[in-house]
Write a protein that holds these residues in place. Structure first.
Motif, mmCIF file in Angstrom:
data_model
loop_
_atom_site.group_PDB
_atom_site.id
_atom_site.type_symbol
_atom_site.label_atom_id
_atom_site.label_comp_id
_atom_site.label_asym_id
_atom_site.label_seq_id
_atom_site.Cartn_x
_atom_site.Cartn_y
_atom_site.Cartn_z
ATOM 1 N N ILE A 1 15.531 18.795 19.077
ATOM 2 C CA ILE A 1 16.864 18.557 18.519
ATOM 3 C C ILE A 1 17.920 18.592 19.607
ATOM 4 C CG2 ILE A 1 18.640 19.469 16.961
ATOM 5 C CD1 ILE A 1 16.408 20.464 15.166
ATOM 6 N N ASP A 2 18.771 17.575 19.640
ATOM 7 C CA ASP A 2 19.922 17.573 20.525
ATOM 8 C C ASP A 2 20.956 18.536 19.930
ATOM 9 O OD1 ASP A 2 22.696 16.745 21.330
ATOM 10 O OD2 ASP A 2 21.574 15.361 22.591
ATOM 11 N N PRO A 3 21.281 19.618 20.635
ATOM 12 C CA PRO A 3 22.142 20.644 20.031
ATOM 13 C C PRO A 3 23.567 20.176 19.759
ATOM 14 C CG PRO A 3 21.738 21.115 22.353
ATOM 15 C CD PRO A 3 20.853 19.972 21.985
ATOM 16 N N GLU A 4 24.028 19.175 20.498
ATOM 17 C CA GLU A 4 25.399 18.694 20.307
ATOM 18 C C GLU A 4 25.476 17.637 19.210
ATOM 19 O OE1 GLU A 4 27.024 17.405 24.009
ATOM 20 O OE2 GLU A 4 26.748 19.364 24.984
ATOM 21 N N LEU A 5 24.552 16.691 19.216
ATOM 22 C CA LEU A 5 24.589 15.585 18.261
ATOM 23 C C LEU A 5 23.818 15.888 16.977
ATOM 24 C CD1 LEU A 5 24.022 12.622 20.762
ATOM 25 C CD2 LEU A 5 26.195 13.400 19.784
ATOM 26 N N GLY A 6 22.935 16.863 17.016
ATOM 27 C CA GLY A 6 22.130 17.161 15.841
ATOM 28 C C GLY A 6 21.144 16.063 15.504
ATOM 29 N N LEU A 7 20.698 15.312 16.502
ATOM 30 C CA LEU A 7 19.716 14.251 16.322
ATOM 31 C C LEU A 7 18.365 14.706 16.859
ATOM 32 C CD1 LEU A 7 21.862 11.202 17.479
ATOM 33 C CD2 LEU A 7 21.307 11.827 15.129
ATOM 34 N N MET A 8 17.314 14.008 16.471
ATOM 35 C CA MET A 8 15.972 14.360 16.914
ATOM 36 C C MET A 8 15.482 13.373 17.952
ATOM 37 S SD MET A 8 13.879 16.011 13.830
ATOM 38 C CE MET A 8 13.148 17.010 15.115
ATOM 39 N N TYR A 9 15.103 13.905 19.105
ATOM 40 C CA TYR A 9 14.452 13.087 20.121
ATOM 41 C C TYR A 9 13.020 12.788 19.706
ATOM 42 C CZ TYR A 9 18.212 14.747 23.210
ATOM 43 O OH TYR A 9 19.418 15.054 23.776
ATOM 44 N N GLU A 10 12.519 11.652 20.135
ATOM 45 C CA GLU A 10 11.114 11.325 19.906
ATOM 46 C C GLU A 10 10.230 11.937 20.981
ATOM 47 O OE1 GLU A 10 8.094 9.334 17.603
ATOM 48 O OE2 GLU A 10 10.143 9.988 17.216
ATOM 49 N N ASN A 11 10.773 12.074 22.203
ATOM 50 C CA ASN A 11 10.004 12.615 23.325
ATOM 51 C C ASN A 11 10.885 13.544 24.149
ATOM 52 O OD1 ASN A 11 7.525 10.724 23.120
ATOM 53 N ND2 ASN A 11 9.219 9.277 23.262
ATOM 54 N N VAL A 12 10.337 14.679 24.544
ATOM 55 C CA VAL A 12 11.042 15.623 25.418
ATOM 56 C C VAL A 12 10.055 16.138 26.457
ATOM 57 C CG1 VAL A 12 12.724 16.338 23.666
ATOM 58 C CG2 VAL A 12 10.547 17.572 23.871
ATOM 59 N N THR A 13 10.576 16.846 27.458
ATOM 60 C CA THR A 13 9.699 17.475 28.437
ATOM 61 C C THR A 13 8.942 18.627 27.769
ATOM 62 O OG1 THR A 13 11.363 19.067 29.161
ATOM 63 C CG2 THR A 13 11.364 16.911 30.257
ATOM 64 N N PRO A 14 7.888 19.117 28.404
ATOM 65 C CA PRO A 14 7.114 20.204 27.771
ATOM 66 C C PRO A 14 7.927 21.441 27.413
ATOM 67 C CG PRO A 14 5.839 19.215 29.538
ATOM 68 C CD PRO A 14 7.209 18.592 29.605
ATOM 69 N N ASP A 15 9.028 21.700 28.141
ATOM 70 C CA ASP A 15 9.848 22.867 27.800
ATOM 71 C C ASP A 15 10.995 22.524 26.849
ATOM 72 O OD1 ASP A 15 11.676 21.530 29.395
ATOM 73 O OD2 ASP A 15 11.932 23.151 30.844
ATOM 74 N N GLY A 16 11.000 21.288 26.334
ATOM 75 C CA GLY A 16 12.003 20.890 25.361
ATOM 76 C C GLY A 16 13.283 20.341 25.948
ATOM 77 N N SER A 17 13.257 19.954 27.205
ATOM 78 C CA SER A 17 14.457 19.418 27.847
ATOM 79 C C SER A 17 14.551 17.914 27.665
ATOM 80 C CB SER A 17 14.453 19.749 29.352
ATOM 81 O OG SER A 17 14.435 21.147 29.564
ATOM 82 N N PHE A 18 15.787 17.414 27.709
ATOM 83 C CA PHE A 18 16.044 15.979 27.633
ATOM 84 C C PHE A 18 15.712 15.316 28.954
ATOM 85 C CE2 PHE A 18 19.196 12.597 28.578
ATOM 86 C CZ PHE A 18 18.804 11.665 27.625
ATOM 87 N N MET A 19 15.132 14.113 28.905
ATOM 88 C CA MET A 19 14.888 13.328 30.115
ATOM 89 C C MET A 19 15.527 11.961 29.925
ATOM 90 S SD MET A 19 11.394 12.506 32.227
ATOM 91 C CE MET A 19 11.367 14.151 32.947
ATOM 92 N N ASP A 20 16.384 11.584 30.836
ATOM 93 C CA ASP A 20 17.149 10.344 30.722
ATOM 94 C C ASP A 20 16.314 9.160 31.204
ATOM 95 O OD1 ASP A 20 19.070 8.420 30.447
ATOM 96 O OD2 ASP A 20 20.628 9.472 31.566
ATOM 97 N N CYS A 21 15.505 8.636 30.298
ATOM 98 C CA CYS A 21 14.674 7.461 30.547
ATOM 99 C C CYS A 21 14.442 6.796 29.200
ATOM 100 C CB CYS A 21 13.348 7.850 31.208
ATOM 101 S SG CYS A 21 12.325 8.948 30.203
ATOM 102 N N PHE A 22 13.788 5.644 29.197
ATOM 103 C CA PHE A 22 13.530 4.942 27.939
ATOM 104 C C PHE A 22 12.951 5.880 26.873
ATOM 105 C CE2 PHE A 22 13.336 0.624 30.085
ATOM 106 C CZ PHE A 22 14.301 0.043 29.286
ATOM 107 N N GLU A 23 11.858 6.559 27.237
ATOM 108 C CA GLU A 23 11.171 7.408 26.257
ATOM 109 C C GLU A 23 12.029 8.601 25.857
ATOM 110 O OE1 GLU A 23 9.900 6.435 29.145
ATOM 111 O OE2 GLU A 23 8.213 5.115 28.635
ATOM 112 N N GLY A 24 12.768 9.157 26.823
ATOM 113 C CA GLY A 24 13.579 10.334 26.542
ATOM 114 C C GLY A 24 14.789 10.044 25.672
#
Length: 392
Positions: A210-233
């Protein structure tokens, strides 16, 4: 338009039992080789005989579920047995991993590269074991479930084509399906194991994705739950996020966790506000978090399962919270869905629309669409509105 719960209940019930289920009963049984045909054209004629394990198991689940929860019809149990026998004999390799696809006769076509084949096998054989009382079906369900648990950190195993170590990402699809699957398996699991798995999956879904600011759900994150700025992220899959939220609501309802229910409803509504096509209506298939062009060329299509899962989530969310925004969104999604997807001439529902809401593929089933999302969505909405009408 304003809807009455009793009218909605009747609509979902009649569509399920008089339209959708008869379509699959009439057209999908392969009496020669076993299992089910899923590649059906608009009229229900078979246009390809390959058998996809996801869809074979999903149809087995559907007819077993209807037998268990709705009506002990011998014809439904016979259809379930027909699929279970084929799958038990043909669906797995020598190590118990479920293939992705077979030819008509049941010979393997695609290797068992995908954990979701095992997920749907566990779901299907759990329901079938309840329906049939067969001990062997319980054993198959538990073996498939153990496969899922074993492979959840590395779902594709040796078939993973990404280079190790450079961009490690985990997918929402794994914990979300495990949450739902574990509830399906509850009667076969020790309560301590079940609660531990539910705790872990809910924690992972509601924290890491979950993006804490937007309240949206990412489809893919890093293993520790971090956002990655790429197509998949940056990928937002509205249908997956909304479906995950009704899975979480289902768990929260079981535990009478009002806080978690409302958190899931909040995220569901955020996703709908982000994913709704304000020009043509309907929910986008894929979106980029930052508004960049999505990698998926089919990003603006309107798909059957996205809208059905949204109807389930909204009906459930409203039933649990009575929040006005849930009901407003339910009516909006209902109007779009029922105006565009059902085929009034031939039965069942279309699966794929273009952005404008025009039928893109007039198939009723294929490699990904089978006897699952439409009947499950109709059944769950029927039950929700039936309960709401009774408790009104």
């Amino acid at each position: 338009m304003s809807y009455q719960f009793s009218e909605l209940s009747a609509l979902y019930k009649s569509t399920l039992l008089e339209n959708v289920i008869p379509f699959w009963e009439t057209n999908s049984l392969d009496w020669s080789h076993g299992g089910y045909f899923t590649c059906l054209d608009r009229e229900g004629k078979v246009y390809d005989t390959d058998k996809f394990i996801w869809l074979q198991n999903r149809q087995l689940w559907t007819f077993s579920m209807l037998y268990n929860r709705l009506d002990k019809k011998e014809s439904w149990l016979k259809i379930a047995h027909h699929g279970a026998k084929f799958l038990a004999e043909k669906g797995r390799d020598s190590e118990g991993n479920w293939y992705f696809s077979l030819n008509q006769a049941g010979e393997p076509l695609v290797q068992p590269y995908n954990i979701f084949s095992d997920c749907f096998a566990a779901m299907a054989f759990s329901q079938y074991a309840l329906a049939s009382g067969e001990t062997s079906a319980q054993e198959i369900a538990l073996q498939a479930y153990k496969n899922v648990l074993r492979r959840q950190k590395n779902p594709k195993g040796k078939y993973n084509k990404t280079f190790p170590g450079t961009r490690n990402l985990k997918s929402l699809a794994v914990p979300m399906i495990l949450a739902n699957l574990s509830l399906e398996m509850d009667w076969l699991l020790h309560s301590e194991q079940l609660e531990e798995i539910l705790d872990n999956t809910v924690q992972e879904i509601m924290t890491d994705f979950i993006d804490p600011e937007l309240g949206l759900m990412y489809e893919n994150v890093t293993p520790d739950g971090s956002f990655m700025d790429c197509f998949e992220g940056r990928l937002i899959n509205p249908g997956h996020g909304i479906e995950a939220m009704w899975f979480v609501m289902d768990i929260a309802r079981r535990r009478q966790d009002t806080k978690l229910i409302n958190q899931a409803v909040d995220i569901m509504l955020n996703i709908l506000n982000f994913g709704w096509d304000t020009k043509y209506g309907g929910i986008y298939y894929f979106l980029d978090l930052k508004g960049h062009p999505p990698q998926q060329l089919e990003w603006d299509q309107k798909l059957w399962w996205v809208h059905l899962e949204s109807l389930v989530a909204l009906a459930m969310g409203y039933g649990l919270t009575q929040r006005a925004e849930c009901w407003q969104w339910y009516q909006k999604v209902h109007d779009y869905t029922w105006q565009h997807f059902p085929d009034s001439d031939n039965g069942e529902w279309f699966g794929y629309l273009n952005r404008r809401g025009e039928v893109l593929l007039n198939l009723k089933g294929g490699k990904w669409k089978g006897c699952f999302h439409v009947p499950r969505g109709l059944y769950l909405c029927w039950q929700q509105f039936s309960d709401s009408a009774t408790n009104k």
